[in-house]
Scaffold this motif. Structure first.
Motif, PDB file in Angstrom:
ATOM      1  N   PRO A   1      18.509  61.826  34.251  1.00  0.00           N
ATOM      2  CA  PRO A   1      18.062  60.567  33.649  1.00  0.00           C
ATOM      3  C   PRO A   1      19.226  59.672  33.225  1.00  0.00           C
ATOM      4  O   PRO A   1      20.306  60.156  32.878  1.00  0.00           O
ATOM      5  CB  PRO A   1      17.261  61.027  32.428  1.00  0.00           C
ATOM      6  CG  PRO A   1      17.813  62.374  32.093  1.00  0.00           C
ATOM      7  CD  PRO A   1      18.221  62.984  33.403  1.00  0.00           C
ATOM      8  N   ALA A   2      18.978  58.373  33.273  1.00  0.00           N
ATOM      9  CA  ALA A   2      19.947  57.399  32.774  1.00  0.00           C
ATOM     10  C   ALA A   2      19.787  57.253  31.265  1.00  0.00           C
ATOM     11  O   ALA A   2      18.821  57.752  30.672  1.00  0.00           O
ATOM     12  CB  ALA A   2      19.724  56.057  33.463  1.00  0.00           C
ATOM     13  N   GLY A   3      20.722  56.547  30.659  1.00  0.00           N
ATOM     14  CA  GLY A   3      20.670  56.364  29.219  1.00  0.00           C
ATOM     15  C   GLY A   3      19.427  55.632  28.749  1.00  0.00           C
ATOM     16  O   GLY A   3      18.936  55.883  27.645  1.00  0.00           O
ATOM     17  N   ASP A   4      18.900  54.720  29.592  1.00  0.00           N
ATOM     18  CA  ASP A   4      17.727  53.941  29.201  1.00  0.00           C
ATOM     19  C   ASP A   4      16.414  54.542  29.698  1.00  0.00           C
ATOM     20  O   ASP A   4      15.368  53.900  29.633  1.00  0.00           O
ATOM     21  CB  ASP A   4      17.854  52.481  29.663  1.00  0.00           C
ATOM     22  CG  ASP A   4      18.185  52.342  31.145  1.00  0.00           C
ATOM     23  OD1 ASP A   4      18.411  53.370  31.806  1.00  0.00           O
ATOM     24  OD2 ASP A   4      18.247  51.193  31.631  1.00  0.00           O
ATOM     25  N   ASP A   5      16.463  55.791  30.207  1.00  0.00           N
ATOM     26  CA  ASP A   5      15.234  56.471  30.597  1.00  0.00           C
ATOM     27  C   ASP A   5      14.555  57.102  29.377  1.00  0.00           C
ATOM     28  O   ASP A   5      15.129  57.172  28.286  1.00  0.00           O
ATOM     29  CB  ASP A   5      15.530  57.542  31.652  1.00  0.00           C
ATOM     30  CG  ASP A   5      15.632  56.968  33.053  1.00  0.00           C
ATOM     31  OD1 ASP A   5      14.863  56.038  33.366  1.00  0.00           O
ATOM     32  OD2 ASP A   5      16.483  57.429  33.833  1.00  0.00           O
TER      33      ASP A   5
ATOM     34  N   LYS B   1      17.081  71.842  35.059  1.00  0.00           N
ATOM     35  CA  LYS B   1      17.666  71.297  33.837  1.00  0.00           C
ATOM     36  C   LYS B   1      17.701  69.774  33.902  1.00  0.00           C
ATOM     37  O   LYS B   1      17.436  69.174  34.950  1.00  0.00           O
ATOM     38  CB  LYS B   1      19.084  71.836  33.617  1.00  0.00           C
ATOM     39  CG  LYS B   1      20.075  71.505  34.721  1.00  0.00           C
ATOM     40  CD  LYS B   1      21.443  72.129  34.424  1.00  0.00           C
ATOM     41  CE  LYS B   1      22.423  71.903  35.568  1.00  0.00           C
ATOM     42  NZ  LYS B   1      23.760  72.482  35.257  1.00  0.00           N
ATOM     43  N   SER B   2      18.025  69.177  32.785  1.00  0.00           N
ATOM     44  CA  SER B   2      18.203  67.729  32.688  1.00  0.00           C
ATOM     45  C   SER B   2      19.636  67.446  32.259  1.00  0.00           C
ATOM     46  O   SER B   2      20.120  68.004  31.268  1.00  0.00           O
ATOM     47  CB  SER B   2      17.236  67.133  31.658  1.00  0.00           C
ATOM     48  OG  SER B   2      17.517  65.764  31.430  1.00  0.00           O
ATOM     49  N   VAL B   3      20.313  66.602  33.038  1.00  0.00           N
ATOM     50  CA  VAL B   3      21.686  66.196  32.714  1.00  0.00           C
ATOM     51  C   VAL B   3      21.707  64.674  32.595  1.00  0.00           C
ATOM     52  O   VAL B   3      21.753  63.958  33.606  1.00  0.00           O
ATOM     53  CB  VAL B   3      22.689  66.660  33.782  1.00  0.00           C
ATOM     54  CG1 VAL B   3      24.103  66.242  33.390  1.00  0.00           C
ATOM     55  CG2 VAL B   3      22.609  68.172  33.993  1.00  0.00           C
ATOM     56  N   PRO B   4      21.643  64.141  31.373  1.00  0.00           N
ATOM     57  CA  PRO B   4      21.606  62.690  31.206  1.00  0.00           C
ATOM     58  C   PRO B   4      22.958  62.034  31.507  1.00  0.00           C
ATOM     59  O   PRO B   4      24.016  62.620  31.262  1.00  0.00           O
ATOM     60  CB  PRO B   4      21.237  62.514  29.730  1.00  0.00           C
ATOM     61  CG  PRO B   4      20.722  63.842  29.283  1.00  0.00           C
ATOM     62  CD  PRO B   4      21.449  64.857  30.106  1.00  0.00           C
ATOM     63  N   PHE B   5      22.893  60.839  32.034  1.00  0.00           N
ATOM     64  CA  PHE B   5      24.050  59.969  32.212  1.00  0.00           C
ATOM     65  C   PHE B   5      23.852  58.803  31.254  1.00  0.00           C
ATOM     66  O   PHE B   5      23.353  57.743  31.627  1.00  0.00           O
ATOM     67  CB  PHE B   5      24.147  59.487  33.665  1.00  0.00           C
ATOM     68  CG  PHE B   5      24.658  60.525  34.626  1.00  0.00           C
ATOM     69  CD1 PHE B   5      25.913  60.383  35.223  1.00  0.00           C
ATOM     70  CD2 PHE B   5      23.898  61.642  34.944  1.00  0.00           C
ATOM     71  CE1 PHE B   5      26.388  61.341  36.119  1.00  0.00           C
ATOM     72  CE2 PHE B   5      24.357  62.602  35.833  1.00  0.00           C
ATOM     73  CZ  PHE B   5      25.610  62.453  36.424  1.00  0.00           C
ATOM     74  N   GLU B   6      24.217  59.018  30.003  1.00  0.00           N
ATOM     75  CA  GLU B   6      23.864  58.095  28.930  1.00  0.00           C
ATOM     76  C   GLU B   6      24.499  56.710  29.070  1.00  0.00           C
ATOM     77  O   GLU B   6      23.980  55.729  28.541  1.00  0.00           O
ATOM     78  CB  GLU B   6      24.217  58.699  27.572  1.00  0.00           C
ATOM     79  CG  GLU B   6      23.361  59.904  27.187  1.00  0.00           C
ATOM     80  CD  GLU B   6      21.892  59.550  26.938  1.00  0.00           C
ATOM     81  OE1 GLU B   6      21.551  58.356  26.915  1.00  0.00           O
ATOM     82  OE2 GLU B   6      21.093  60.494  26.770  1.00  0.00           O
ATOM     83  N   LYS B   7      25.614  56.608  29.772  1.00  0.00           N
ATOM     84  CA  LYS B   7      26.269  55.306  29.928  1.00  0.00           C
ATOM     85  C   LYS B   7      25.758  54.523  31.135  1.00  0.00           C
ATOM     86  O   LYS B   7      26.170  53.382  31.362  1.00  0.00           O
ATOM     87  CB  LYS B   7      27.783  55.500  30.040  1.00  0.00           C
ATOM     88  CG  LYS B   7      28.419  56.054  28.771  1.00  0.00           C
ATOM     89  CD  LYS B   7      29.927  56.168  28.913  1.00  0.00           C
ATOM     90  CE  LYS B   7      30.563  56.691  27.631  1.00  0.00           C
ATOM     91  NZ  LYS B   7      32.042  56.808  27.760  1.00  0.00           N
ATOM     92  N   MET B   8      24.881  55.147  31.903  1.00  0.00           N
ATOM     93  CA  MET B   8      24.342  54.496  33.094  1.00  0.00           C
ATOM     94  C   MET B   8      22.960  53.891  32.824  1.00  0.00           C
ATOM     95  O   MET B   8      22.242  54.325  31.935  1.00  0.00           O
ATOM     96  CB  MET B   8      24.232  55.499  34.242  1.00  0.00           C
ATOM     97  CG  MET B   8      25.573  55.959  34.806  1.00  0.00           C
ATOM     98  SD  MET B   8      26.494  54.615  35.662  1.00  0.00           S
ATOM     99  CE  MET B   8      27.753  54.230  34.405  1.00  0.00           C
ATOM    100  N   ASN B   9      22.611  52.886  33.602  1.00  0.00           N
ATOM    101  CA  ASN B   9      21.282  52.282  33.540  1.00  0.00           C
ATOM    102  C   ASN B   9      20.401  52.840  34.659  1.00  0.00           C
ATOM    103  O   ASN B   9      20.895  53.228  35.720  1.00  0.00           O
ATOM    104  CB  ASN B   9      21.370  50.759  33.666  1.00  0.00           C
ATOM    105  CG  ASN B   9      21.954  50.109  32.438  1.00  0.00           C
ATOM    106  OD1 ASN B   9      23.020  50.489  31.990  1.00  0.00           O
ATOM    107  ND2 ASN B   9      21.289  49.121  31.897  1.00  0.00           N
TER     108      ASN B   9
END
Length: 256
Positions: free
Chosen positions: A190-194, A214-222
């Motif tokens: 997921p992206a940061g805005d998900d 698992k879930s690996v977020p990319f918090e700085k991505m849209n």
């Protein structure tokens, strides 16, 4: 952050830029009784491994073809379907009525038939059903989870910036229950805005972890960065490459 009443958050990437000078290595066909439009690209050496790709709401693009060609270079047969039959988020006949447009593509009447057409196509290439993984972007993440809940057996699956909330806000069904019915390793990015319910610590992710996912977020991505983000931006390019590397590592782990 994404809203539960929209597919993509307002901060999501729009349509992807065209890839200048890229020549796709695969072929376009229409297959099955469902007349499913596909892009198929094959490995250079003999292989009995395959990937079914579900697009985002912009369908089959040069960017998507290029990613499929990369997957094929890792010894996979790759088939990507266009469930939307050439319409996109921008060109759909319902305009801004996004919900009405997506309701035209339910699982039973459209996605199920297209998925099975792709599986039959791979069967004709002598690919064992037990050796087929799936990758889905945005809407395609929902298509993976939904197909698995309806009995499709994926070897494993990966979904960058999944929009699995479609199960609830478009079709009025339970998103968590959909995930619970799947029994395969599922990596979501997921992206940061998900939505927060597809990030670590949530019940959905705990369920994925119990099955090897698992879930690996990319918090700085849209949302949309992997399939549509501007690759001229260094941070976007870096995280696209990281997401694709994680995708290949997850495939390798589950096929070895």
């Amino acid at each position: 952050m994404a809203s539960p009443s929209s597919c993509c958050p307002p901060t999501a990437w729009g349509a992807s830029l065209q890839l200048e000078g890229y020549t796709a290595k695969g072929i376009g066909e229409t297959i099955g009784a469902s007349l499913t439009p596909i892009y198929y690209t094959s490995p250079e050496t003999a292989s009995q491994k395959a990937i079914v790709v579900f697009t985002d709401i912009w369908g089959i693009t040069d960017r998507m073809k290029a990613m499929c060609d990369v997957f094929a270079s890792h010894d996979f047969h790759v088939i990507m379907m266009d469930c939307f039959r050439g319409t996109t988020m921008d060109s759909n006949p319902y305009g801004s009525d996004f919900v009405s447009w997506l309701k035209q593509y339910p699982y039973d009447d459209v996605v199920k038939n297209d998925t099975h057409a792709c599986l039959e196509y791979l069967k004709s290439k002598n690919i064992p059903a037990s050796n087929i993984a799936s990758i889905g972007f945005c809407w395609g993440g929902w298509a993976i989870a939904k197909s698995a809940s309806e009995g499709v057996s994926w070897k494993c699956a990966i979904s960058p910036h999944p929009s699995t909330k479609i199960e609830n806000f478009i079709f009025g069904l339970d998103e968590s229950s959909m995930f619970e019915k799947g029994d395969f390793p599922f990596l979501i990015l997921p992206a940061g805005d998900d939505m927060e319910n597809i990030k670590p610590g949530s019940d959905i992710v705990k369920n994925l972890e119990s099955k090897g996912g698992k879930s690996v977020p990319f918090e700085k991505m849209n949302h949309g960065w992997v399939s549509r983000g501007d690759l001229s931006q260094e941070d976007v390019k870096k995280d696209v490459e990281k997401a694709l590397s994680m995708t290949m590592e997850f495939l390798k782990k589950n096929f070895d």
